[in-house]
Design a protein around this motif. Structure first.
Motif, PDB file in Angstrom:
ATOM      1  N   LYS A 128       0.813  -1.220   0.000  1.00 52.69           N
ATOM      2  CA  LYS A 128       0.000   0.000   0.000  1.00 52.69           C
ATOM      3  C   LYS A 128       0.847   1.270   0.000  1.00 52.69           C
ATOM      4  O   LYS A 128       0.306   2.379  -0.111  1.00 52.69           O
ATOM      5  N   THR A 129       2.159   1.131   0.138  1.00 50.14           N
ATOM      6  CA  THR A 129       3.032   2.310   0.213  1.00 50.14           C
ATOM      7  C   THR A 129       3.007   3.069  -1.117  1.00 50.14           C
ATOM      8  O   THR A 129       3.118   2.468  -2.187  1.00 50.14           O
ATOM      9  N   THR A 130       2.846   4.380  -1.008  1.00 52.79           N
ATOM     10  CA  THR A 130       2.807   5.230  -2.211  1.00 52.79           C
ATOM     11  C   THR A 130       4.095   6.050  -2.308  1.00 52.79           C
ATOM     12  O   THR A 130       4.881   6.113  -1.363  1.00 52.79           O
ATOM     13  N   LEU A 131       4.267   6.719  -3.425  1.00 52.16           N
ATOM     14  CA  LEU A 131       5.417   7.620  -3.564  1.00 52.16           C
ATOM     15  C   LEU A 131       5.319   8.778  -2.572  1.00 52.16           C
ATOM     16  O   LEU A 131       6.346   9.277  -2.097  1.00 52.16           O
ATOM     17  N   ASP A 132       4.096   9.197  -2.253  1.00 50.93           N
ATOM     18  CA  ASP A 132       3.927  10.243  -1.228  1.00 50.93           C
ATOM     19  C   ASP A 132       4.463   9.770   0.130  1.00 50.93           C
ATOM     20  O   ASP A 132       5.071  10.545   0.858  1.00 50.93           O
ATOM     21  N   ASP A 133       4.169   8.507   0.440  1.00 49.31           N
ATOM     22  CA  ASP A 133       4.699   7.943   1.691  1.00 49.31           C
ATOM     23  C   ASP A 133       6.227   7.953   1.675  1.00 49.31           C
ATOM     24  O   ASP A 133       6.875   8.282   2.673  1.00 49.31           O
ATOM     25  N   LEU A 134       6.793   7.558   0.540  1.00 47.69           N
ATOM     26  CA  LEU A 134       8.259   7.541   0.428  1.00 47.69           C
ATOM     27  C   LEU A 134       8.828   8.946   0.559  1.00 47.69           C
ATOM     28  O   LEU A 134       9.866   9.160   1.196  1.00 47.69           O
ATOM     29  N   LYS A 135       8.127   9.903  -0.041  1.00 48.36           N
ATOM     30  CA  LYS A 135       8.592  11.297   0.042  1.00 48.36           C
ATOM     31  C   LYS A 135       8.584  11.771   1.496  1.00 48.36           C
ATOM     32  O   LYS A 135       9.502  12.477   1.936  1.00 48.36           O
ATOM     33  N   GLN A 136       7.549  11.359   2.230  1.00 42.82           N
ATOM     34  CA  GLN A 136       7.491  11.720   3.646  1.00 42.82           C
ATOM     35  C   GLN A 136       8.697  11.135   4.404  1.00 42.82           C
ATOM     36  O   GLN A 136       9.282  11.797   5.261  1.00 42.82           O
ATOM     37  N   TYR A 137       9.064   9.914   4.040  1.00 43.23           N
ATOM     38  CA  TYR A 137      10.259   9.307   4.649  1.00 43.23           C
ATOM     39  C   TYR A 137      11.528  10.054   4.251  1.00 43.23           C
ATOM     40  O   TYR A 137      12.439  10.237   5.068  1.00 43.23           O
ATOM     41  N   CYS A 138      11.596  10.483   2.998  1.00 41.58           N
ATOM     42  CA  CYS A 138      12.782  11.246   2.560  1.00 41.58           C
ATOM     43  C   CYS A 138      12.902  12.532   3.371  1.00 41.58           C
ATOM     44  O   CYS A 138      14.001  12.899   3.808  1.00 41.58           O
ATOM     45  N   ASP A 139      11.775  13.203   3.579  1.00 46.04           N
ATOM     46  CA  ASP A 139      11.789  14.445   4.371  1.00 46.04           C
ATOM     47  C   ASP A 139      12.173  14.157   5.825  1.00 46.04           C
ATOM     48  O   ASP A 139      12.903  14.927   6.453  1.00 46.04           O
ATOM     49  N   TYR A 140      11.658  13.057   6.328  1.00 48.54           N
ATOM     50  CA  TYR A 140      12.004  12.605   7.693  1.00 48.54           C
ATOM     51  C   TYR A 140      13.514  12.373   7.794  1.00 48.54           C
ATOM     52  O   TYR A 140      14.175  12.900   8.695  1.00 48.54           O
ATOM     53  N   TYR A 141      14.068  11.619   6.850  1.00 49.60           N
ATOM     54  CA  TYR A 141      15.508  11.348   6.883  1.00 49.60           C
ATOM     55  C   TYR A 141      16.309  12.648   6.758  1.00 49.60           C
ATOM     56  O   TYR A 141      17.349  12.814   7.401  1.00 49.60           O
ATOM     57  N   SER A 142      15.815  13.565   5.944  1.00 46.58           N
ATOM     58  CA  SER A 142      16.528  14.837   5.775  1.00 46.58           C
ATOM     59  C   SER A 142      16.521  15.635   7.080  1.00 46.58           C
ATOM     60  O   SER A 142      17.528  16.265   7.432  1.00 46.58           O
ATOM     61  N   ALA A 143      15.400  15.588   7.785  1.00 39.99           N
ATOM     62  CA  ALA A 143      15.307  16.302   9.074  1.00 39.99           C
ATOM     63  C   ALA A 143      16.248  15.675  10.106  1.00 39.99           C
ATOM     64  O   ALA A 143      16.973  16.385  10.815  1.00 39.99           O
ATOM     65  N   VAL A 144      16.263  14.337  10.172  1.00 38.02           N
ATOM     66  CA  VAL A 144      17.163  13.650  11.103  1.00 38.02           C
ATOM     67  C   VAL A 144      18.621  13.900  10.691  1.00 38.02           C
ATOM     68  O   VAL A 144      19.488  14.173  11.527  1.00 38.02           O
TER      69      VAL A 144
END
Ligand code: MG
Length: 304
Positions: free
Chosen positions: A156-172
């Protein structure tokens, strides 16, 4: 709180045969005696820069404790440690300064740590506070890398979900960089599936803030995913800063991974931070498998 093991359990990536106890080396080349005694007999003369992901000895750690484990791997000749146990400001239940000292007293270095959290927007503040503490802890331990070892991906994972993870990783990653630590993401093989015609791994590589998020490539899982680890290293030299040297079982045993070519490309990229990871063991003897992996790399002319 999540550690790497919880992550892997959740991802159902732990392969069968994980829970085993160290046992006699009776089935290994006719040698006798305990694995520990066998290792203790070997002089610590190796000068090669060989690292170990301590997850490789997770059951030994559970049984014998972290101090005995560190003594064991120092005797084997390993130089650089990557941890796989963090919880509320403690590394293997030790204060960070204590863990660092124990590693260094044995002539080794604590280079990298696997720590991580899945992300949800609702829990953002809590999750980022968790990272603040993790970063502060590992700053005290002097680690060069903090690596998130896994992320949840399903049908069920979408590209939007992945983008949210990318932003999360960038913040960390920004937080880690401010503390002088390199933040990275470690892959398995699920990242080599596609979502909406995009390879998950490529999407992650393309959409994180490349200044503050690096990648620890697990070469075995890249190959298992049907991709070429060397091509990735060649094409994205600035994004890969650490490597997992992994095979089906012991390093070099399958004959299916071209470690010589991988090491040549790693060195060409200037990568010197790499860690052996053994997750499955031919004779159900993690100690023997971790020793065998060291011996293979220590003898290999292509390893500096
Ligand atoms: Mg790995």
């Amino acid at each position: 709180m999540q550690n790497r093991r919880d992550f892997l359990k959740k991802a159902s990536l732990l392969l069968a045969g994980g829970l085993v106890t160290p046992q006699l080396l009776t089935s290994c080349g006719g040698k006798t005696g305990s694995a520990t005694a066998e290792v203790a007999e070997q002089a610590t003369t190796a000068a090669k820069n060989i690292g170990l992901q301590l997850f490789s000895l997770r059951d030994y750690v559970g049984k014998e404790g972290i101090q005995k484990t560190l003594e064991l791997v120092a005797k084997m000749g390993y130089k650089n440690m990557e941890s796989a146990n963090y919880n509320e400001g403690k590394i293997y239940d030790l204060a960070p300064e204590d863990f660092k000292k124990r590693v260094e007293d044995l002539g080794m270095k604590f280079v990298s740590a696997h720590v991580g959290q899945p992300y949800s927007k609702e829990k953002d503040a809590e999750i980022m506070a968790w990272w603040d503490k993790a970063i502060e802890t590992h700053q005290k331990a002097g680690t060069k890398f903090l690596i998130q070892p896994w992320m949840p991906v399903d049908d069920k994972t979408t590209l939007d979900d992945l983008k949210q993870y990318c932003d999360y990783y960038s913040a960390v990653g920004a937080k880690a960089k401010a503390a002088g630590i390199i933040f990275g993401y470690h892959n398995h093989n699920f990242e080599f599936k596609k979502i909406e015609d995009k390879l998950i791994y490529d999407f992650l590589l393309d959409n994180v803030d490349k200044d503050v998020v690096k990648f620890e490539m697990d070469v075995y899982w890249v190959q298992k995913g049907g991709a070429d680890p060397i091509a990735y290293l060649k094409n994205r030299p600035d994004q890969f800063k650490a490597i997992h040297i992994k095979d089906e079982t012991e390093i070099g045993a399958s004959g299916e991974i071209n470690f010589e070519a991988i090491f040549n490309q790693m060195y060409a990229n200037g990568i010197n931070d790499w860690f052996v990871e053994v997750e499955r063991y031919t004779n159900n003897d993690p100690v023997a498998s971790v020793q065998q992996s060291f011996d293979y790399l220590n003898k290999a002319s292509f390893v500096k």
